[in-house]
Motif scaffolding. Sequence first.
Motif, short mmCIF file in Angstrom:
data_model
loop_
_atom_site.label_atom_id
_atom_site.label_comp_id
_atom_site.label_asym_id
_atom_site.label_seq_id
_atom_site.Cartn_x
_atom_site.Cartn_y
_atom_site.Cartn_z
N LEU A 207 -5.46 22.23 -22.78
CA LEU A 207 -5.21 23.48 -23.08
C LEU A 207 -5.57 24.51 -22.09
O LEU A 207 -4.67 25.44 -21.61
CB LEU A 207 -5.62 23.82 -24.59
CG LEU A 207 -5.11 23.18 -25.75
CD1 LEU A 207 -5.87 23.19 -27.05
CD2 LEU A 207 -3.42 23.35 -25.83
N ASP A 208 -6.85 24.34 -21.70
CA ASP A 208 -7.30 25.35 -20.82
C ASP A 208 -6.43 25.25 -19.36
O ASP A 208 -6.16 26.25 -18.65
CB ASP A 208 -8.78 25.26 -20.27
CG ASP A 208 -9.67 25.34 -21.30
OD1 ASP A 208 -9.27 25.98 -22.41
OD2 ASP A 208 -10.90 24.88 -21.57
N GLU A 209 -6.10 23.99 -18.89
CA GLU A 209 -5.30 23.97 -17.64
C GLU A 209 -3.84 24.46 -17.73
O GLU A 209 -3.01 24.84 -16.90
CB GLU A 209 -5.24 22.42 -17.33
CG GLU A 209 -6.44 21.96 -16.72
CD GLU A 209 -7.03 22.48 -15.60
OE1 GLU A 209 -6.20 23.33 -14.93
OE2 GLU A 209 -8.25 22.66 -15.28
N LEU A 210 -3.30 24.24 -19.17
CA LEU A 210 -1.92 24.94 -19.32
C LEU A 210 -1.97 26.44 -19.43
O LEU A 210 -1.11 27.14 -18.88
CB LEU A 210 -1.45 24.45 -20.80
CG LEU A 210 -0.92 22.92 -20.86
CD1 LEU A 210 -0.62 22.63 -22.19
CD2 LEU A 210 0.26 22.74 -19.98
N VAL A 211 -2.92 26.98 -19.85
CA VAL A 211 -3.20 28.29 -19.85
C VAL A 211 -3.30 28.89 -18.39
O VAL A 211 -2.78 29.98 -17.97
CB VAL A 211 -4.48 28.84 -20.67
CG1 VAL A 211 -4.87 30.38 -20.52
CG2 VAL A 211 -4.25 28.63 -21.98
N LYS A 212 -4.18 28.28 -17.59
CA LYS A 212 -4.22 28.53 -16.15
C LYS A 212 -2.99 28.54 -15.43
O LYS A 212 -2.45 29.36 -14.65
CB LYS A 212 -5.53 27.68 -15.40
CG LYS A 212 -6.75 27.77 -15.74
CD LYS A 212 -7.53 26.68 -15.10
CE LYS A 212 -9.02 26.93 -15.54
NZ LYS A 212 -9.86 25.80 -14.98
N ALA A 213 -2.00 27.45 -15.84
CA ALA A 213 -1.05 27.22 -15.11
C ALA A 213 -0.06 28.47 -15.48
O ALA A 213 0.80 28.79 -14.68
CB ALA A 213 -0.23 26.04 -15.21
N ALA A 214 -0.06 28.98 -16.64
CA ALA A 214 0.77 29.90 -16.94
C ALA A 214 0.35 31.38 -16.48
O ALA A 214 1.06 32.11 -16.63
CB ALA A 214 0.98 30.02 -18.56
#
Length: 299
Positions: free
Chosen positions: A291-298
Amino acid sequence: MNPALDVGRLRLLREVELRGSIAAAAREVGLTPSAVSQQLAILEREAGTPLLDRSPRGVLLTGAGRALVARARSILQLLEEARADLDRLTGELSGHVRIGTVASAAAALVSEAATRLAEHAALELTVTVAEPARSIDQLLDGDLDIAVVDVYDGVPVPVPDYLVSVDLATEPLVVVGAVDALPGRGPLKLSALSEAYWVMPPLDAACGQAVRFACRAEGFEPQVRWETDDMLLLVRAVAAGHGIAVLPRLAVADNVADTEIRPLAEPSMSRRLLALTRSSSQDRPIIQATLDELVKAAG
């Protein structure tokens, strides 16, 4: 004294309920139908009552079978929570994370997140592209760990209370046309496109629903000449002059074909990208890291 019920066999019974047949359940868990049948027969002996009504047309759960599956759901959820507690204590990023995602987010966000997560050799990531309704169903059934879904203006997506959501991004919808094919200059009103031919996702896709509803609210029915949920084909069809489209900006692949992109001025439309997961698994380090990496990517 009745024997204890085996959790692995309870899981198989639940798979039969979800998939509708022993063969489909067997495919899902990687066993042969014969092996699944044998395990379910043992479970029936453990339960002391028939759990499946077998007929030439397939299998149905008996009343006892349905009651046991209801309990099995609770047991499996407790086990998932226990797994999350243990993972949180060790902090180890290892295991399998299954993501279901809409296509545009797969290309723009999930791929980038997956690349960074690949640094953790013990973490295995698999990605399936699906519309939100299917991803949410699979998340609820335990077939996915995270669902990346999109929510459009005017097209609500029901999210059960026991799922938690993380906001990833909100983006505008834009008008896409062949180069020099769009009228005027600058932002466009939707009503100014009433006579145009359209290239559009199908009605069962959230984007297709949202754009059709918006057009009807402006007093016209879009003249859809091409209908596809393949965003690469959709952009190519627009570039070839087969029609215009209204799409989220992330869904327009700039490297696929030359198109003209304009803001949509009236009515303005947007979509939200959300990451959903089960509340029972949200504290697992591998789920939180994803989830943290998805937030960073967004970001």
